[in-house]
Write a protein that holds these residues in place. Structure first.
Motif, PDB file in Angstrom:
ATOM      1  N   UNK A 175      -6.177   4.029   3.464  1.00 55.50           N
ATOM      2  CA  UNK A 175      -5.185   3.110   2.869  1.00 55.50           C
ATOM      3  C   UNK A 175      -4.059   2.771   3.837  1.00 55.50           C
ATOM      4  N   UNK A 176      -4.432   2.388   5.063  1.00 58.98           N
ATOM      5  CA  UNK A 176      -3.426   2.062   6.074  1.00 58.98           C
ATOM      6  C   UNK A 176      -2.875   0.657   5.851  1.00 58.98           C
ATOM      7  N   UNK A 177      -1.558   0.565   5.764  1.00 58.85           N
ATOM      8  CA  UNK A 177      -0.864  -0.719   5.658  1.00 58.85           C
ATOM      9  C   UNK A 177       0.245  -0.755   6.709  1.00 58.85           C
ATOM     10  N   UNK A 178       0.282  -1.830   7.481  1.00 53.60           N
ATOM     11  CA  UNK A 178       1.304  -1.988   8.518  1.00 53.60           C
ATOM     12  C   UNK A 178       1.947  -3.358   8.360  1.00 53.60           C
ATOM     13  N   UNK A 179       3.274  -3.372   8.220  1.00 50.09           N
ATOM     14  CA  UNK A 179       4.013  -4.611   8.036  1.00 50.09           C
ATOM     15  C   UNK A 179       4.864  -4.927   9.254  1.00 50.09           C
ATOM     16  N   UNK A 180       4.983  -6.217   9.544  1.00 56.62           N
ATOM     17  CA  UNK A 180       5.958  -6.726  10.502  1.00 56.62           C
ATOM     18  C   UNK A 180       6.844  -7.686   9.716  1.00 56.62           C
ATOM     19  N   UNK A 181       8.014  -7.205   9.326  1.00 57.08           N
ATOM     20  CA  UNK A 181       8.831  -7.984   8.410  1.00 57.08           C
ATOM     21  C   UNK A 181       8.121  -8.074   7.069  1.00 57.08           C
ATOM     22  N   UNK A 182       7.903  -9.302   6.603  1.00 60.96           N
ATOM     23  CA  UNK A 182       7.206  -9.492   5.328  1.00 60.96           C
ATOM     24  C   UNK A 182       5.712  -9.712   5.523  1.00 60.96           C
ATOM     25  N   UNK A 183       5.262  -9.736   6.773  1.00 61.94           N
ATOM     26  CA  UNK A 183       3.853 -10.030   7.065  1.00 61.94           C
ATOM     27  C   UNK A 183       3.044  -8.735   7.103  1.00 61.94           C
ATOM     28  N   UNK A 184       1.951  -8.689   6.339  1.00 62.69           N
ATOM     29  CA  UNK A 184       1.052  -7.541   6.354  1.00 62.69           C
ATOM     30  C   UNK A 184      -0.007  -7.763   7.428  1.00 62.69           C
ATOM     31  N   UNK A 185       0.176  -7.104   8.571  1.00 67.98           N
ATOM     32  CA  UNK A 185      -0.821  -7.214   9.637  1.00 67.98           C
ATOM     33  C   UNK A 185      -2.072  -6.428   9.293  1.00 67.98           C
ATOM     34  N   UNK A 186      -1.895  -5.287   8.608  1.00 65.30           N
ATOM     35  CA  UNK A 186      -3.005  -4.473   8.108  1.00 65.30           C
ATOM     36  C   UNK A 186      -2.702  -4.172   6.648  1.00 65.30           C
ATOM     37  N   UNK A 187      -3.682  -4.418   5.781  1.00 63.31           N
ATOM     38  CA  UNK A 187      -3.441  -4.355   4.338  1.00 63.31           C
ATOM     39  C   UNK A 187      -4.430  -3.401   3.666  1.00 63.31           C
ATOM     40  N   UNK A 188      -3.999  -2.123   3.482  1.00 67.15           N
ATOM     41  CA  UNK A 188      -4.760  -1.143   2.701  1.00 67.15           C
ATOM     42  C   UNK A 188      -6.179  -0.938   3.251  1.00 67.15           C
TER      43      UNK A 188
END
Length: 509
Positions: free
Chosen positions: A10-23
């Protein structure tokens, strides 16, 4: 059942409001080779940077388990100590240092506080033999070609106690022979229980080397399947969310009168001035024509176009005619003034300013278009041009102000192409235009190349991928060791005919 070496949950990585990697979740067993596929900007590299500690624990959501323990890393050194080693898409070598110094950088061997040069040299020689790179450990990396530098990166990774090797576009700069060496190395690692995550847009390699294939699109996990149960078309459909009926668009474009003529071009090695990198080369180019240049590594393709764009660092001579008039090109400003623009082979070194914003990189070469007589930039016009260029090339970024060095390699390449088109060139040189770019983005660039040819722009395409040369070109120049071996109309032309022409002793058309 074999114990899992890696589990990302369940990896999620955000840059600001942008989800570069989503779950995203994935797992890997010892000795498993998993290919990670997806379009540029899909989140592949970001996910691997999370795994390697480049994005430390706490900067993302989710959990990582490696060899049965939760992985908590603050730097890449933490993950390397666990046996996770990454080779990035862009080379990370110190050009001024030797091969040996690069391989042991940060892990030098010592005896009683003194560098153990003899042991390091012997170890370096063994590693170079493993990757079949025939150079001295004392060779400076800056003297090596891109393909050789990539093999040094691989040797450096093998020097560490690797349990999981991550390869991000490892063959983008390699010849076919070097690629075969790399794939053999991966097979050998697999036989010794070392796992590998292989990121590549070359689907034939993905199919050949992988046990499993994981596809990510728009930051989300689309699916993971056995490689032997997937065709290349299956992979493409999962990557882009649609079927591509033909990778190379067939769009007729009229070819007009001659716009460029080159006569007796000869270029010498910038250091050893007795060596000719281009030897008495002559050719022409017409409006709306797509001219491919093919040849093995060292053929003189890049050196030729660097002379035409005024950036070859050594001495060269010959006659260049644009629209029938002799021109003297001594630097890139002269070339641009003649309507010549170029996308360079090495975008990181020659195409971008990594710390500068994406938008500013795009307008950097064309600031005069937005400046008044007092050299004041009209920022409103500049921002409008940036927006239009990014939309046209489909450059994916959270913001035009984001440093271009943070973008994926493919989006960097599209930004470089956008910069060139902003110059409104009459002659466009593309040196390895789709290196490190995914299938979907390649298709968009191929369509753009055809559209530019329809507009009458003359295009020179250099590519190490012969299917790309054949798929795009109206005519193909074949070079070998600096000489023109053939000038071939692309009609019933095959890869075999091109290779035969390159290796023949005489010139033929």
């Amino acid at each position: 059942m074999m114990a899992r070496l890696l589990e990302m949950k369940n990896i999620t990585k955000l840059f600001g409001a942008v989800k570069a990697v989503d779950n995203v979740s994935l797992s890997l067993e010892p000795g498993e080779v998993m290919s990670l596929c997806g379009e540029n900007g899909s989140g592949k590299s970001t996910l691997m940077k999370v795994l390697c500690g480049l994005y430390p624990t706490g900067s993302y959501q989710g959990h990582i388990f490696f060899a049965g323990e939760e992985l908590r890393a603050t730097t890449i050194r933490d993950t390397e100590r666990k046996g996770i080693v990454i080779i990035h898409q862009e080379l990370a070598l110190v050009r001024q240092m030797t091969v040996m110094e690069n391989i042991f950088l940060g892990g030098e061997l010592t005896q009683r506080g003194v560098l153990d040069a003899d042991t390091m040299t012997l170890r370096c020689q063994t590693l170079l033999e493993q990757v079949r790179l025939d150079v001295s450990p004392e060779t400076r990396v800056g003297e090596l070609g891109l393909g050789q530098q990539q093999l040094v990166e691989i040797a450096r990774a093998l020097n560490k106690q690797v349990r999981l090797l991550i390869l991000d576009e490892p063959t983008a700069s390699l010849t076919e022979q070097e690629t075969r060496v790399l794939l053999d190395i991966i097979r050998n690692l697999r036989n010794h229980g070392i796992a590998c995550v292989y990121i590549s847009h070359k689907l034939n390699e993905v199919k050949e080397i992988s046990d499993t294939i994981c596809v990510i699109r728009d930051g989300q996990h689309i699916g993971t399947r056995r490689a032997d149960a997937m065709s290349e078309d299956d992979i493409i459909t999962m990557m882009v969310g649609r079927e591509l009926t033909s990778l190379y668009p067939v769009e007729p474009h009229p070819v007009g009168e001659e716009i460029l003529r080159v006569e007796n071009l000869t270029a010498w090695h910038p250091v050893n001035r007795t060596i000719k990198r281009v030897d008495n080369l002559s050719f022409n180019l017409r409006r709306g024509e797509i001219l491919g240049i093919a040849g093995l590594v060292g053929a003189g393709r890049t050196e030729t176009v660097q002379c035409l764009f005024g950036v070859w660092p050594g001495r060269w001579e010959g006659q260049v005619y644009v629209n029938g008039e002799a021109v003297r090109i001594t630097d890139c400003q002269h070339a641009i003034a003649q309507g010549i623009a170029m996308v360079p082979e090495d975008r990181k070194k020659d195409g971008i300013v990594p710390v500068m914003g994406v938008g500013k990189n795009i307008t950097l070469a064309a600031l005069g278009q937005f400046s008044s007589a007092f050299s004041v930039v009209d920022e409103a016009r500049e921002q409008q041009a940036i927006g239009e260029a990014m939309a046209r090339l489909k450059v994916k970024t959270a913001s035009p102000e984001l440093a271009i060095g943070h973008l994926s390699g493919g989006n960097q390449q599209k930004a470089v192409l956008a910069k060139c088109l902003l110059l409104n060139p009459r002659i466009l040189i593309l040196d390895e235009p789709t290196r490190g770019i995914d299938i979907g983005a390649k298709y968009e660039i191929y369509k753009l190349i055809n559209q530019l040819a329809q507009q009458g722009i003359a295009i020179i395409v250099i590519s190490s991928e012969l299917p790309e040369v054949l798929g795009l070109s109206d005519r193909v120049l074949v070079m070998h060791q600096g000489q023109l071996k053939a000038d071939l109309i692309n009609r019933d032309l095959t890869q075999e005919k091109i290779m035969e022409a390159a290796l023949r002793s005489e010139h033929y058309a």
